[in-house]
Design a protein around this motif. Structure first.
Motif, PDB file in Angstrom:
ATOM      1  N   PRO A  10       0.813  -1.216   0.000  1.00  0.00           N
ATOM      2  CA  PRO A  10       0.000   0.000   0.000  1.00  0.00           C
ATOM      3  C   PRO A  10       0.855   1.278   0.000  1.00  0.00           C
ATOM      4  O   PRO A  10       0.492   2.270  -0.642  1.00  0.00           O
ATOM      5  N   THR A  13       2.110   1.724  -3.501  1.00  0.00           N
ATOM      6  CA  THR A  13       0.975   2.080  -4.346  1.00  0.00           C
ATOM      7  C   THR A  13       0.582   3.533  -4.121  1.00  0.00           C
ATOM      8  O   THR A  13       0.293   4.265  -5.074  1.00  0.00           O
ATOM      9  N   ARG A  28     -10.435   0.292  -0.024  1.00  0.00           N
ATOM     10  CA  ARG A  28     -10.566  -1.163   0.104  1.00  0.00           C
ATOM     11  C   ARG A  28     -11.836  -1.524   0.872  1.00  0.00           C
ATOM     12  O   ARG A  28     -12.500  -2.503   0.557  1.00  0.00           O
ATOM     13  N   PHE A  36      -7.073  -5.392  -5.367  1.00  0.00           N
ATOM     14  CA  PHE A  36      -5.937  -5.723  -4.502  1.00  0.00           C
ATOM     15  C   PHE A  36      -5.977  -7.196  -4.128  1.00  0.00           C
ATOM     16  O   PHE A  36      -6.987  -7.870  -4.289  1.00  0.00           O
ATOM     17  N   LYS A  38      -5.068  -9.993  -0.944  1.00  0.00           N
ATOM     18  CA  LYS A  38      -4.912 -10.053   0.505  1.00  0.00           C
ATOM     19  C   LYS A  38      -4.363 -11.421   0.877  1.00  0.00           C
ATOM     20  O   LYS A  38      -4.967 -12.446   0.584  1.00  0.00           O
ATOM     21  N   ILE A  43      -1.625  -6.713   2.400  1.00  0.00           N
ATOM     22  CA  ILE A  43      -2.291  -6.210   1.203  1.00  0.00           C
ATOM     23  C   ILE A  43      -1.229  -5.964   0.142  1.00  0.00           C
ATOM     24  O   ILE A  43      -0.177  -5.379   0.420  1.00  0.00           O
ATOM     25  N   ARG A  44      -1.523  -6.386  -1.083  1.00  0.00           N
ATOM     26  CA  ARG A  44      -0.638  -6.131  -2.217  1.00  0.00           C
ATOM     27  C   ARG A  44      -1.471  -5.753  -3.437  1.00  0.00           C
ATOM     28  O   ARG A  44      -2.620  -6.168  -3.576  1.00  0.00           O
ATOM     29  N   TYR A  45      -0.859  -4.954  -4.298  1.00  0.00           N
ATOM     30  CA  TYR A  45      -1.471  -4.544  -5.553  1.00  0.00           C
ATOM     31  C   TYR A  45      -0.583  -5.021  -6.690  1.00  0.00           C
ATOM     32  O   TYR A  45       0.644  -4.910  -6.602  1.00  0.00           O
TER      33      TYR A  45
END
Length: 64
Positions: A10, A13, A28, A36, A38, A43-45
């Motif tokens: 995050p 991002t 979110r 995204f 999880k 959390i990753r994008y």
């Protein structure tokens, strides 16, 4: 051959989109913003989803 999958935190991002991480957290929760991933509490994008979000929000004029 396997392609590398770019994953962004995050914080990363937020830097890319010039947005506060608190804004991303709110999005979110409300279903706004980029898609995204999880993993547990992480959390990753993906780069692909960030590019899609940017492209989907690119406008020609303010009336769009």
């Amino acid at each position: 051959m396997r392609e590398e999958l770019a994953l962004y935190t995050p914080e990363q991002t937020g830097e890319i989109l010039k947005m506060a991480t608190q804004t991303l957290a709110k999005w979110r929760m409300t279903g706004e913003g980029p898609r995204f991933l999880k993993f547990g509490n992480r959390i990753r994008y993906t780069e692909k989803d960030l590019l899609a979000y940017i492209n989907d929000n690119t406008k020609q004029h303010t009336g769009q």
